[in-house]
Design a protein around this motif. Sequence first.
Motif, PDB file in Angstrom:
ATOM      1  N   SER A 104       0.797  -1.232   0.067  1.00 35.56           N
ATOM      2  CA  SER A 104       0.069   0.110  -0.037  1.00 35.56           C
ATOM      3  C   SER A 104       0.888   1.307   0.021  1.00 35.56           C
ATOM      4  O   SER A 104       0.580   2.199  -0.822  1.00 35.56           O
ATOM      5  CB  SER A 104      -0.915  -0.290   1.150  1.00 35.56           C
ATOM      6  N   TRP A 105       1.959   1.229   0.800  1.00 37.16           N
ATOM      7  CA  TRP A 105       2.864   2.533   0.693  1.00 37.16           C
ATOM      8  C   TRP A 105       3.498   2.494  -0.442  1.00 37.16           C
ATOM      9  O   TRP A 105       3.694   3.806  -0.780  1.00 37.16           O
ATOM     10  CB  TRP A 105       3.650   2.182   2.012  1.00 37.16           C
ATOM     11  N   ILE A 126      -1.863   6.571   4.143  1.00 39.40           N
ATOM     12  CA  ILE A 126      -2.453   5.450   3.528  1.00 39.40           C
ATOM     13  C   ILE A 126      -4.038   5.248   3.747  1.00 39.40           C
ATOM     14  O   ILE A 126      -4.689   5.093   2.554  1.00 39.40           O
ATOM     15  CB  ILE A 126      -1.749   3.975   3.935  1.00 39.40           C
ATOM     16  N   ALA A 130      -6.907   5.672   0.594  1.00 34.72           N
ATOM     17  CA  ALA A 130      -7.636   4.587   0.324  1.00 34.72           C
ATOM     18  C   ALA A 130      -9.092   4.951   0.417  1.00 34.72           C
ATOM     19  O   ALA A 130      -9.888   4.475  -0.459  1.00 34.72           O
ATOM     20  CB  ALA A 130      -7.207   3.345   1.304  1.00 34.72           C
ATOM     21  N   PHE A 400      -7.382  -1.315   3.725  1.00 37.73           N
ATOM     22  CA  PHE A 400      -6.655  -0.211   2.885  1.00 37.73           C
ATOM     23  C   PHE A 400      -6.159  -0.840   1.443  1.00 37.73           C
ATOM     24  O   PHE A 400      -6.066  -0.227   0.502  1.00 37.73           O
ATOM     25  CB  PHE A 400      -5.688   0.665   3.628  1.00 37.73           C
ATOM     26  N   PHE A 401      -5.495  -1.980   1.447  1.00 38.01           N
ATOM     27  CA  PHE A 401      -4.971  -2.789   0.273  1.00 38.01           C
ATOM     28  C   PHE A 401      -6.012  -2.840  -0.688  1.00 38.01           C
ATOM     29  O   PHE A 401      -5.680  -2.547  -1.865  1.00 38.01           O
ATOM     30  CB  PHE A 401      -4.171  -3.847   0.822  1.00 38.01           C
ATOM     31  N   LEU A 404      -6.852   0.568  -2.264  1.00 44.07           N
ATOM     32  CA  LEU A 404      -5.650   1.193  -3.146  1.00 44.07           C
ATOM     33  C   LEU A 404      -5.592   0.267  -4.312  1.00 44.07           C
ATOM     34  O   LEU A 404      -5.360   0.803  -5.534  1.00 44.07           O
ATOM     35  CB  LEU A 404      -4.536   1.401  -2.472  1.00 44.07           C
ATOM     36  N   GLU A 405      -5.461  -0.870  -4.195  1.00 49.91           N
ATOM     37  CA  GLU A 405      -5.130  -1.916  -5.323  1.00 49.91           C
ATOM     38  C   GLU A 405      -6.402  -1.366  -6.313  1.00 49.91           C
ATOM     39  O   GLU A 405      -6.146  -1.598  -7.655  1.00 49.91           O
ATOM     40  CB  GLU A 405      -5.229  -3.384  -4.933  1.00 49.91           C
TER      41      GLU A 405
END
Length: 515
Positions: A104-105, A126, A130, A400-401, A404-405
Amino acid sequence: MQSQDHGSTPGMTQAKENRAFEFDAASRRSSKCSKSSVDMSRPFFNPTGLNWFVTGLFVVGDLAGGGLVALPTAIIQSEFYPGLIMCSIMIIVVTYTAYVLGLSWNILLDTWPEYRHHCRKPYPEIGARAMGPFVGSLVSACIDVTQFGIAVVYLLLASKNIQNMIMAFWGVNITFCVLVLIVAACLLPITFLKSPQDFWWAVVIAMMTTSAAVIMIIVGSIIDLPTCSPIKQMPPFTITNIFLAMGTFLFSVGGHSAFPTIQHDMKHPKEFTKSVALAFSIMACMYIPVCIMGYVVYGDSLRDSIIPSIQTVWIQQVINILITVHCILTLTIVFNPLNQEVEEFFDVPQKFCIQRVLVRSGIMVAVVFVAESVPTFGPLLDLVGGSTLTLTSVILPCLFFLYLEAHRKKEEQLGLKGTPPVCIKEVWAYNNQTTLVICCTIIVIGLIGGGCATFSAIVELTSTQFNMPCYVAPFLHKSATNTSTAQTNCCGPLQDISIFNNTALCSPTQLNFYN
């Protein structure tokens, strides 16, 4: 006529572009990171940063220590085999969440140029990128509570260890409440350093001291094995103990609040995956042998920490010294995100100045006040592990991943830049099914396990493990600690068996510790 944006009208397309521009402008205004023009075509490189190997040791130093000495107690609480399975699962889960948090970062570094400079609040950033600025603020609050709780636990553990050392070497029982003040005063100057790359050596030393402590715990347990193992007992099974054990497991392996800060100070942040693999492999090699030895040798004579159960006094005190050094050095990382958060709120300059001294001194005073108010190490550790630490180390990294992805893939497919965060439907549409299943399973485990652990820890703190605050006890003519100078928790059903056949060496019993 229809536009190319999935059949939307020109007016709708213009509205989307306006919302994207408004969000990006708001994000730029709320971002706490430095900005300047950079070449986004090249991978981020920090020539003065940490390499991946030292970063891995840094992560070990951040995590292993306080949880290490409490893990054997959690294994006893959870009936060994279920506990060993739970511990292994937790290590696997937090390894994965550390991995996706690192990804994520890296997404932020590759997408927004301002994150390629010094950033005081990488984890909240983050969350903001997100799911929006409001979520970023919630993450900041959650991290503050998490780091604050960890600081209190480590301060309590270090003070308790020092108290035991003084009793062992000089036979003097200095009040635990006074030692908390002394340790905090000695630690305060270290917290004035700016960021992890300023004191990487301290946490590497902390990792080395923890490794040495593991070896000494195993050696001491082997010496006690012939006397204590044949008479060990297990406590009766209770579901509350299972939940308390889960809180300890989460505390022992969760330290993700500081991970983005550490990763940001790497030469190559994309190599954080290597650091994670190294760190959790080392931790598994540390934790599992200590857990096994605690069960095999001591059984339910173990209490909050395995250290007092080691009956060879010089080994016990070497372990005390090693873990105390670890706690004191690790606090340099634990305090850092909290310090920077409060400094940002008060607009403190990033250089060393009197404002930094005042703010960080104030935070230390607050930590000391809580430690003096709740001078109970074990249940407080379980409470932190089951609540905010579960959020920051298990639930939020996966959440969050996924967002964000999905955002990254959406912008790639549509050829857009600066779009607002995706919605839940887009999370399902743009992430592959395997990632969705893994992350959602981990989120559910975190919600159920963390919730149960938090509830059990609160019950424990307010009932069976309640201790009078240090500043109240003197007025009630009661001591916050016992007056015995014995520092060894002897083994056996009645906690009165010494390998030296001398019951005078045994500390006061706590036969109902697991009830």
